[in-house]
Design a protein around this motif. Structure first.
Motif, mmCIF file in Angstrom:
data_model
loop_
_atom_site.group_PDB
_atom_site.id
_atom_site.type_symbol
_atom_site.label_atom_id
_atom_site.label_comp_id
_atom_site.label_asym_id
_atom_site.label_seq_id
_atom_site.Cartn_x
_atom_site.Cartn_y
_atom_site.Cartn_z
ATOM 1 N N ASP A 242 9.588 9.118 0.437
ATOM 2 C CA ASP A 242 11.239 8.281 -0.224
ATOM 3 C C ASP A 242 11.732 7.844 1.199
ATOM 4 O O ASP A 242 12.856 6.737 1.298
ATOM 5 C CB ASP A 242 11.829 9.739 -0.393
ATOM 6 C CG ASP A 242 11.606 10.588 -1.734
ATOM 7 O OD1 ASP A 242 10.759 9.409 -2.088
ATOM 8 O OD2 ASP A 242 11.472 11.406 -1.926
ATOM 9 N N HIS B 233 0.912 -1.683 -0.110
ATOM 10 C CA HIS B 233 -0.131 -0.140 -0.425
ATOM 11 C C HIS B 233 0.359 1.255 0.148
ATOM 12 O O HIS B 233 0.123 2.269 1.119
ATOM 13 C CB HIS B 233 -0.859 0.182 1.125
ATOM 14 C CG HIS B 233 -2.243 -1.341 1.582
ATOM 15 N ND1 HIS B 233 -2.926 -1.475 0.308
ATOM 16 C CD2 HIS B 233 -1.573 -2.182 1.851
ATOM 17 C CE1 HIS B 233 -3.487 -2.196 0.234
ATOM 18 N NE2 HIS B 233 -3.284 -3.271 1.539
ATOM 19 N N PHE B 234 2.089 1.363 -0.582
ATOM 20 C CA PHE B 234 2.449 2.614 -0.833
ATOM 21 C C PHE B 234 2.050 3.329 -1.499
ATOM 22 O O PHE B 234 2.227 4.679 -0.801
ATOM 23 C CB PHE B 234 3.945 1.866 -1.328
ATOM 24 C CG PHE B 234 5.071 3.370 -1.477
ATOM 25 C CD1 PHE B 234 5.884 3.778 -0.397
ATOM 26 C CD2 PHE B 234 5.719 3.613 -2.979
ATOM 27 C CE1 PHE B 234 6.814 4.155 -0.734
ATOM 28 C CE2 PHE B 234 6.672 4.099 -2.690
ATOM 29 C CZ PHE B 234 6.919 4.835 -1.215
ATOM 30 N N ASN C 19 2.051 7.505 0.469
ATOM 31 C CA ASN C 19 2.547 8.413 -0.530
ATOM 32 C C ASN C 19 1.567 9.070 -0.143
ATOM 33 O O ASN C 19 1.184 10.824 0.150
ATOM 34 C CB ASN C 19 2.614 8.704 -1.758
ATOM 35 C CG ASN C 19 4.184 7.719 -1.914
ATOM 36 O OD1 ASN C 19 5.151 8.515 -1.496
ATOM 37 N ND2 ASN C 19 4.275 7.475 -3.635
ATOM 38 N N ARG D 226 16.991 -1.827 -6.426
ATOM 39 C CA ARG D 226 15.829 -1.394 -6.739
ATOM 40 C C ARG D 226 15.538 -1.666 -7.972
ATOM 41 O O ARG D 226 15.882 -1.396 -8.996
ATOM 42 C CB ARG D 226 16.010 0.601 -6.574
ATOM 43 C CG ARG D 226 14.350 0.790 -5.891
ATOM 44 C CD ARG D 226 14.966 2.210 -6.122
ATOM 45 N NE ARG D 226 13.481 2.807 -5.926
ATOM 46 C CZ ARG D 226 13.110 4.049 -6.198
ATOM 47 N NH1 ARG D 226 14.209 5.417 -5.573
ATOM 48 N NH2 ARG D 226 12.091 4.699 -5.778
#
Ligand code: GTP
Length: 453
Positions: free
Chosen positions: A334, A320-321, A325, A356
């Motif tokens: 970040d 659930h990024f 944000n 990444r």
């Protein structure tokens, strides 16, 4: 300073003769340098002198012996023809004597010749003033320049001593015989600490033995070796040097010495390393970027294929990024990405590769790791990340969790297939409610989705 001649008239005669003679010497000098004779004379000057002296003695002895024989046989005044035949030997020997004498005083004559011809220019260079014919005064020759060869040697030595580049001369047994001032500055040692020792004393110990083997093979075969080596200063600090080592041959053509010219390139190396890091690292997290990650992953896949070793790949994605944000802002988002990256990097071995792969997606490549080991690591990682708490703007703690899918390499797998398998497992973990670990063997293995780039 001028010296009065003992007799003014004789002084004038002497100077007139000297000027004429010196003028002829200058023509001879010009001729010999033009024809290349000068080089020959300089290279074998001593042996040629010895030869001339011996020839002079031999010819004189021969001439006298023959004359003696003729006179003994026929008496003085008789056998005029025979005497004439042997006279050239005496003439030759006298000419040789003249050459030897001229040669011995050559440097002085040259200096005097320049003085006589140069006038004010000569005075600037330290010559005494020219002879004054009207008064018959003799010039002072006590103050003369060094012969050309000595002057040249001194100039060469000063140039090497004070060259801005470090220079070292070793003998053919590898012992240091000479170092210049720049070398002392760079290495931090004093001359007495260096002379007589082996250049190995400067090695930082990182240079591969094959490099030194190549170095010795090159220089012992008479060629110039060039390369970069890591050395250590007396202070213990390591530094990079660009080296060129050339063999020096003696007059018999044998390799007697080696001269090494060394340039400190530590700064340049540092800049190169910075550029390399920039090209390989992700700017936000400092771990491998996607391009470098795929490059390294492919290397490991090939190794696993070739040596039949196990290899596992983990795909880690923050849950659930988008909501993080949206609720707490991109700066906190970040920060979450950085903390997850750091936790991943801190949880694996040195040989593992963490990169990444996408926005909030990471890939971990685990060489030599079986599926059980990969699952163990994935579980531990998931727990550690779940413990992360980031302080939100209102002071409340923001929790971060990840879902992890993993796959093990199977012989014949391409990298695309391996990554697709791990991604499929991740997808399954998401669908199972997130904050969990799923192996690809737990779900249907998918075919490659296409290009991984
Ligand atoms: N702050 C920040 N956000 C990023 C960065 N890269 C990607 N994102 C955001 O990460 C979010 C990813 O969202 P989704 O792909 O929908 O996934 P998710 O919200 O984590 O949902 P699940 O993965 O299904 O749990 C997007 O909103 C991207 O804009 C980044 O470098 N910094």
């Amino acid at each position: 300073m001028r010296v009065k001649s003992p007799t003014t008239f004789m002084g004038k005669i002497y100077l007139a003769l000297a000027q004429g003679y010196l003028l002829s010497l200058r023509y001879v000098d010009g001729f010999s340098s033009f024809t290349g004779l000068q080089g020959l004379m300089a290279s074998s000057r001593t042996s040629l002198k010895i030869f001339l002296v011996v020839a002079f003695i031999a010819l004189t002895a021969l001439g006298l012996w023959m004359l003696d024989g003729v006179f003994a046989a026929d008496g003085f005044g008789g056998a005029a023809t025979e005497v004439n035949i042997f006279m050239p030997f005496l003439g030759l020997s006298l000419m040789l004597l003249a050459v030897v004498v001229a040669w011995a005083v050559w440097p002085l004559m040259r200096t005097a010749g320049e003085h006589l011809q140069s006038g004010s220019e000569g005075a600037e260079r330290g010559f005494p003033p020219p002879a004054d014919f009207s008064t018959g005064e003799m010039p002072d020759f006590s103050h003369v320049e060094l012969p050309v060869s000595e002057y040249t040697l001194e100039t060469y030595k000063a140039a090497v001593d004070h060259a801005p580049t470090a220079i070292m001369i070793t003998n053919n047994r590898g012992r240091i015989e000479y170092v210049n001032a720049a070398f002392l500055r760079t290495s931090g040692y004093s001359r007495s600490e260096i002379l007589g020792r082996s250049p190995a004393m400067f090695s930082a110990g990182h240079t591969r033995s094959e490099v030194y083997a190549d170095l010795w093979q090159t220089i012992l075969s008479g060629n110039v070796w060039r390369g970069e080596v890591c050395n250590r200063r007396k202070s213990g600090e390591e530094y990079w040097e660009n080296m060129a080592i050339s063999p020096l041959r003696d007059r018999f053509g044998r390799v007697a010495h080696f001269v090494a010219v060394r340039e400190d390139i530590t700064e340049r190396k540092g800049r190169e390393e910075d550029l390399r890091q920039l090209a390989q690292r992700d700017a936000l997290t400092g771990i491998a970027n996607r391009r470098y990650l795929i490059e390294r992953a492919e290397q490991e896949r090939r190794r696993a294929e070739r040596f039949g070793q196990p290899l596992a790949v983990l795909m880690v994605d923050i849950d659930h990024f988008k909501a993080i944000n949206d609720e707490h802002g991109h700066a906190l988002g970040d920060q979450a990405i950085r903390m997850v990256a750091q936790t991943c990097a801190a949880s694996v071995r040195e040989i593992d590769i963490v990169g990444r792969y996408g926005g909030e997606e990471f890939v971990i490549v685990l060489p030599g790791t079986l599926p059980e080991g990969a699952r163990e690591l994935a579980d531990r990682l998931r727990q550690r990340i779940a413990e992360i708490e980031i302080a939100g703007a209102d002071g409340t703690a923001v929790a971060v969790t990840v879902s992890i899918g993993f796959a093990a390499f199977e012989p014949g797998d391409q990298l695309e297939q391996l990554l697709a398998a791990a991604d499929a497992a991740l997808y399954r973990a998401k669908s199972l409610g997130r904050n969990c670990v799923v192996a690809v063997t737990d779900c249907l293995r998918l075919m490659p989705p296409g290009d991984v780039q």
